[in-house]
Motif scaffolding. Structure first.
Motif, PDB file in Angstrom:
ATOM      1  N   ILE A  57       1.013  -1.201   0.018  1.00  0.00           N
ATOM      2  CA  ILE A  57      -0.096   0.044  -0.021  1.00  0.00           C
ATOM      3  C   ILE A  57       0.871   1.223   0.143  1.00  0.00           C
ATOM      4  O   ILE A  57       1.914   1.112   0.503  1.00  0.00           O
ATOM      5  CB  ILE A  57      -0.868   0.034   1.231  1.00  0.00           C
ATOM      6  CG1 ILE A  57      -0.113  -0.174   2.310  1.00  0.00           C
ATOM      7  CG2 ILE A  57      -2.160  -1.009   1.181  1.00  0.00           C
ATOM      8  CD1 ILE A  57      -1.020  -0.027   3.791  1.00  0.00           C
ATOM      9  N   PRO A  58       0.502   2.482  -0.881  1.00  0.00           N
ATOM     10  CA  PRO A  58       1.358   3.615  -0.813  1.00  0.00           C
ATOM     11  C   PRO A  58       1.062   4.359   0.531  1.00  0.00           C
ATOM     12  O   PRO A  58       0.090   4.586   1.178  1.00  0.00           O
ATOM     13  CB  PRO A  58       0.538   4.497  -1.862  1.00  0.00           C
ATOM     14  CG  PRO A  58      -0.724   3.854  -1.934  1.00  0.00           C
ATOM     15  CD  PRO A  58      -0.654   2.266  -1.402  1.00  0.00           C
ATOM     16  N   ARG A  59       2.287   4.793   1.257  1.00  0.00           N
ATOM     17  CA  ARG A  59       2.307   5.349   2.348  1.00  0.00           C
ATOM     18  C   ARG A  59       1.658   6.878   2.157  1.00  0.00           C
ATOM     19  O   ARG A  59       1.054   7.329   2.998  1.00  0.00           O
ATOM     20  CB  ARG A  59       3.538   5.787   2.816  1.00  0.00           C
ATOM     21  CG  ARG A  59       4.153   4.441   3.620  1.00  0.00           C
ATOM     22  CD  ARG A  59       5.392   4.425   4.373  1.00  0.00           C
ATOM     23  NE  ARG A  59       5.683   3.222   5.420  1.00  0.00           N
ATOM     24  CZ  ARG A  59       6.689   3.485   6.301  1.00  0.00           C
ATOM     25  NH1 ARG A  59       7.522   4.517   6.129  1.00  0.00           N
ATOM     26  NH2 ARG A  59       6.623   2.277   6.925  1.00  0.00           N
ATOM     27  N   ARG A  60       2.104   7.533   0.953  1.00  0.00           N
ATOM     28  CA  ARG A  60       1.524   8.733   0.602  1.00  0.00           C
ATOM     29  C   ARG A  60       1.173   8.695  -0.829  1.00  0.00           C
ATOM     30  O   ARG A  60       1.680   7.881  -1.372  1.00  0.00           O
ATOM     31  CB  ARG A  60       2.807   9.878   0.751  1.00  0.00           C
ATOM     32  CG  ARG A  60       3.078  10.137   2.354  1.00  0.00           C
ATOM     33  CD  ARG A  60       3.971  11.262   2.439  1.00  0.00           C
ATOM     34  NE  ARG A  60       5.264  10.894   1.428  1.00  0.00           N
ATOM     35  CZ  ARG A  60       6.219  10.284   1.962  1.00  0.00           C
ATOM     36  NH1 ARG A  60       6.247   9.681   3.160  1.00  0.00           N
ATOM     37  NH2 ARG A  60       7.300   9.977   1.467  1.00  0.00           N
ATOM     38  N   PRO A  61       0.151   9.508  -1.199  1.00  0.00           N
ATOM     39  CA  PRO A  61      -0.149   9.564  -2.691  1.00  0.00           C
ATOM     40  C   PRO A  61       0.811   9.522  -3.711  1.00  0.00           C
ATOM     41  O   PRO A  61       0.836   8.977  -4.891  1.00  0.00           O
ATOM     42  CB  PRO A  61      -1.350  10.454  -2.557  1.00  0.00           C
ATOM     43  CG  PRO A  61      -1.865  10.930  -1.339  1.00  0.00           C
ATOM     44  CD  PRO A  61      -0.703  10.607  -0.379  1.00  0.00           C
ATOM     45  N   SER A  62       1.718  10.535  -3.325  1.00  0.00           N
ATOM     46  CA  SER A  62       2.974  10.502  -4.422  1.00  0.00           C
ATOM     47  C   SER A  62       4.262   9.849  -4.022  1.00  0.00           C
ATOM     48  O   SER A  62       5.114  10.076  -4.723  1.00  0.00           O
ATOM     49  CB  SER A  62       3.515  12.173  -4.083  1.00  0.00           C
ATOM     50  OG  SER A  62       3.855  12.475  -2.896  1.00  0.00           O
ATOM     51  N   SER A  63       3.936   8.912  -3.241  1.00  0.00           N
ATOM     52  CA  SER A  63       5.359   8.138  -2.786  1.00  0.00           C
ATOM     53  C   SER A  63       5.538   7.052  -3.744  1.00  0.00           C
ATOM     54  O   SER A  63       4.524   6.277  -4.235  1.00  0.00           O
ATOM     55  CB  SER A  63       5.181   7.489  -1.615  1.00  0.00           C
ATOM     56  OG  SER A  63       6.207   6.649  -1.080  1.00  0.00           O
ATOM     57  N   LEU A  64       6.823   6.794  -4.051  1.00  0.00           N
ATOM     58  CA  LEU A  64       7.432   5.913  -5.229  1.00  0.00           C
ATOM     59  C   LEU A  64       7.685   4.620  -4.364  1.00  0.00           C
ATOM     60  O   LEU A  64       8.184   3.707  -4.993  1.00  0.00           O
ATOM     61  CB  LEU A  64       8.509   6.250  -5.642  1.00  0.00           C
ATOM     62  CG  LEU A  64       8.139   7.573  -6.688  1.00  0.00           C
ATOM     63  CD1 LEU A  64       9.531   8.139  -7.477  1.00  0.00           C
ATOM     64  CD2 LEU A  64       7.090   7.514  -7.753  1.00  0.00           C
ATOM     65  N   HIS A  65       7.652   4.504  -3.169  1.00  0.00           N
ATOM     66  CA  HIS A  65       7.718   3.128  -2.096  1.00  0.00           C
ATOM     67  C   HIS A  65       6.538   2.724  -1.536  1.00  0.00           C
ATOM     68  O   HIS A  65       5.517   3.746  -1.443  1.00  0.00           O
ATOM     69  CB  HIS A  65       8.839   3.487  -1.238  1.00  0.00           C
ATOM     70  CG  HIS A  65      10.204   3.714  -1.615  1.00  0.00           C
ATOM     71  ND1 HIS A  65      10.618   4.953  -2.234  1.00  0.00           N
ATOM     72  CD2 HIS A  65      11.126   3.146  -1.856  1.00  0.00           C
ATOM     73  CE1 HIS A  65      11.787   5.039  -2.614  1.00  0.00           C
ATOM     74  NE2 HIS A  65      12.384   3.770  -2.643  1.00  0.00           N
ATOM     75  N   LEU A  66       6.468   1.588  -1.418  1.00  0.00           N
ATOM     76  CA  LEU A  66       5.141   0.995  -0.979  1.00  0.00           C
ATOM     77  C   LEU A  66       5.524   0.219   0.521  1.00  0.00           C
ATOM     78  O   LEU A  66       6.499  -0.596   0.488  1.00  0.00           O
ATOM     79  CB  LEU A  66       4.628  -0.213  -1.803  1.00  0.00           C
ATOM     80  CG  LEU A  66       4.215   0.230  -3.271  1.00  0.00           C
ATOM     81  CD1 LEU A  66       3.952  -0.999  -4.372  1.00  0.00           C
ATOM     82  CD2 LEU A  66       3.046   1.368  -3.079  1.00  0.00           C
ATOM     83  N   GLU A  67       4.673   0.528   1.344  1.00  0.00           N
ATOM     84  CA  GLU A  67       4.528  -0.138   2.803  1.00  0.00           C
ATOM     85  C   GLU A  67       4.334  -1.573   2.467  1.00  0.00           C
ATOM     86  O   GLU A  67       3.200  -1.933   1.659  1.00  0.00           O
ATOM     87  CB  GLU A  67       3.773   0.400   3.575  1.00  0.00           C
ATOM     88  CG  GLU A  67       3.736   0.005   5.032  1.00  0.00           C
ATOM     89  CD  GLU A  67       2.468   0.536   5.989  1.00  0.00           C
ATOM     90  OE1 GLU A  67       2.996   1.625   6.401  1.00  0.00           O
ATOM     91  OE2 GLU A  67       1.513   0.110   5.948  1.00  0.00           O
ATOM     92  N   CYS A  68       4.667  -2.630   3.236  1.00  0.00           N
ATOM     93  CA  CYS A  68       4.615  -3.876   2.575  1.00  0.00           C
ATOM     94  C   CYS A  68       4.180  -4.380   4.308  1.00  0.00           C
ATOM     95  O   CYS A  68       4.488  -4.200   5.294  1.00  0.00           O
ATOM     96  CB  CYS A  68       5.800  -4.828   2.567  1.00  0.00           C
ATOM     97  SG  CYS A  68       5.682  -6.447   2.588  1.00  0.00           S
ATOM     98  N   SER A  69       3.001  -5.149   4.132  1.00  0.00           N
ATOM     99  CA  SER A  69       2.194  -5.902   5.429  1.00  0.00           C
ATOM    100  C   SER A  69       2.276  -7.424   4.892  1.00  0.00           C
ATOM    101  O   SER A  69       2.080  -7.816   3.670  1.00  0.00           O
ATOM    102  CB  SER A  69       1.090  -5.371   5.759  1.00  0.00           C
ATOM    103  OG  SER A  69       1.468  -4.167   6.053  1.00  0.00           O
ATOM    104  N   VAL A  70       2.503  -8.268   6.016  1.00  0.00           N
ATOM    105  CA  VAL A  70       2.484  -9.880   5.753  1.00  0.00           C
ATOM    106  C   VAL A  70       1.274 -10.091   6.856  1.00  0.00           C
ATOM    107  O   VAL A  70       1.471  -9.889   7.768  1.00  0.00           O
ATOM    108  CB  VAL A  70       3.848 -10.181   6.229  1.00  0.00           C
ATOM    109  CG1 VAL A  70       3.791 -11.882   5.937  1.00  0.00           C
ATOM    110  CG2 VAL A  70       4.877  -9.913   5.261  1.00  0.00           C
ATOM    111  N   PHE A  71       0.580 -11.198   6.265  1.00  0.00           N
ATOM    112  CA  PHE A  71      -0.392 -11.913   7.037  1.00  0.00           C
ATOM    113  C   PHE A  71      -0.035 -13.336   6.958  1.00  0.00           C
ATOM    114  O   PHE A  71      -0.290 -14.009   5.643  1.00  0.00           O
ATOM    115  CB  PHE A  71      -1.933 -11.812   6.568  1.00  0.00           C
ATOM    116  CG  PHE A  71      -2.962 -12.148   7.458  1.00  0.00           C
ATOM    117  CD1 PHE A  71      -3.547 -11.558   8.227  1.00  0.00           C
ATOM    118  CD2 PHE A  71      -3.373 -13.368   7.283  1.00  0.00           C
ATOM    119  CE1 PHE A  71      -4.524 -11.864   9.016  1.00  0.00           C
ATOM    120  CE2 PHE A  71      -4.401 -14.146   8.044  1.00  0.00           C
ATOM    121  CZ  PHE A  71      -4.839 -13.203   8.905  1.00  0.00           C
TER     122      PHE A  71
END
Length: 383
Positions: free
Chosen positions: A179-193
């Motif tokens: 998921i994007p941390r910010r609308p303009s961010s080029l990096h994505l936050e990663c979550s694991v389930f």
């Protein structure tokens, strides 16, 4: 309940679990026969006796044996174009999607329906018996064999990418959400389930390591060798050296990037309005990551990732499709008995025999465009 009753109940559960392992070890013939049966039939055999019940539902050895057999006979799940919308549904499941399950020859047809709160955006290929699909804000896990669906905890932000893998060392599925941390961010936050039915904990775990690229939301990820692979978003890939794929190892939970093959033809020079006829696809074939490039009215090239760390690719085959109508050449779904099976934008499945270098088609009673593959599994989705 007093302490003695608690101890008695715990001992009973321990004995019952031991009975399942005892059956598998000492009744090899029974286990061998049952492991060849479909899940629908095994669900009826739960009532035969306690030993069979615990073997089918709780014995990891038997479930692994059953999966090894069903893996050789994959099934297809076709999503029909029509769906039902009921805005007055009391439980909130306003969208109902209809599916048809068949074997790889289009036979043994079964109907299935999935109900969700939001429109389904993307359905991933099956991973060790489970299918994972997403809406705008939520990821769902489905076992098409048992027709059980589990909705994972939702998130307020839209999902920018997701994937699923299976870690055999712990016998658990891991679902990865980007998921994007910010609308303009080029990096994505990663979550694991981590999918662990029957155990405590039902939440996403946010990692410190971020996905270094935006991923292509219109192409399917692939899982092979404990690693999930995504194609990098086209616009970012054009400006980032030769990086073409971003990977995530589910064991070590680390990201890496992979470059494309040296003689790969960039699809950016092709007509972007033809994603099926001119496409580059990531797919798992026989346990390894493969990249399939389909050029309309020309050929199909198949590369295998030979060395993950050094981005070494090997072209394993290339065949012409000039005599095949472009509508019949879709994305690769699986390989069975030496035949590569394609979906299509028509009512046909296309089969290519790698050894004989010949094609054949199979007509279906419905469209073969929205298709995903899976294998039968006894995996439970009970919380």
């Amino acid at each position: 309940m007093d302490f003695s009753n608690i101890v008695r109940a715990q001992n009973q559960v321990r004995v019952q679990k031991g009975m399942a392992s005892h059956l598998t070890n000492n009744h090899v013939i029974i286990a061998d026969i049952l492991s060849r049966l479909p899940v629908k039939t095994l669900s009826r055999f739960n009532c035969v006796c306690k030993l069979w019940y615990w073997m089918i539902n709780s014995d990891p050895g038997f479930q692994a044996l059953h999966h090894s057999r069903s893996w050789r006979n994959p099934r297809f799940l076709f999503r029909l174009s029509d769906f039902d919308f009921n805005p007055l549904e009391q439980l909130g499941y306003r969208y109902a999607y209809n599916f048809v399950s068949t074997d790889t020859e289009g036979k043994n047809i079964c109907l299935m329906q999935i109900k969700v709160h939001e429109p389904v955006k993307l359905i991933l290929p099956g991973c060790f018996g489970l299918l994972v699909f997403s809406t705008d804000t939520r990821i769902h896990v489905c076992n098409p064999s048992t027709r059980r669906i589990l909705a994972l905890p939702d998130y307020k932000s839209k999902i920018a990418g997701f994937g699923v893998g299976y870690l055999s060392s712990i016998r658990r599925h891991k679902i990865v959400r980007l998921i994007p941390r910010r609308p303009s961010s080029l990096h994505l936050e990663c979550s694991v389930f981590t999918l662990a039915p029957g155990e405590e904990g039902f939440s996403w775990r946010v990692l410190n390591d971020q996905c270094p690229y935006l991923v292509d939301q219109f192409s399917l990820p692939a899982f092979a060798n404990e690693t999930i692979y995504w194609k990098i978003d086209r616009q970012q890939a054009l400006n980032r050296h030769n990086d073409f794929i971003v990977s995530f190892n589910i064991r070590y939970e680390k990201f890496m990037t992979i470059t494309h093959p040296a003689d790969w033809i960039p699809t950016s020079n092709l007509d972007w309005r033809s994603p099926i006829r001119n496409s580059t696809q990531l797919v798992e074939l026989r346990g390894t990551l493969c990249m399939i490039q389909t050029l309309a009215s020309s050929h199909v090239a198949v590369w295998k990732l030979a060395d993950h760390k050094n981005s070494m690719w090997v072209k394993i085959c290339m065949f012409e499709t000039s005599r095949i109508h472009p509508n019949f050449v879709g994305e690769v779904q699986c390989i069975k008995d030496g035949e590569i099976i394609f979906n299509s934008a028509s009512n046909y499945l296309l089969y290519y025999d790698v050894r004989k270098k010949t094609f054949r088609k199979k007509m279906l009673p419905h469209s073969a465009e929205n298709l995903t593959s899976y294998c039968e599994s006894l995996t439970s989705l009970t919380r």
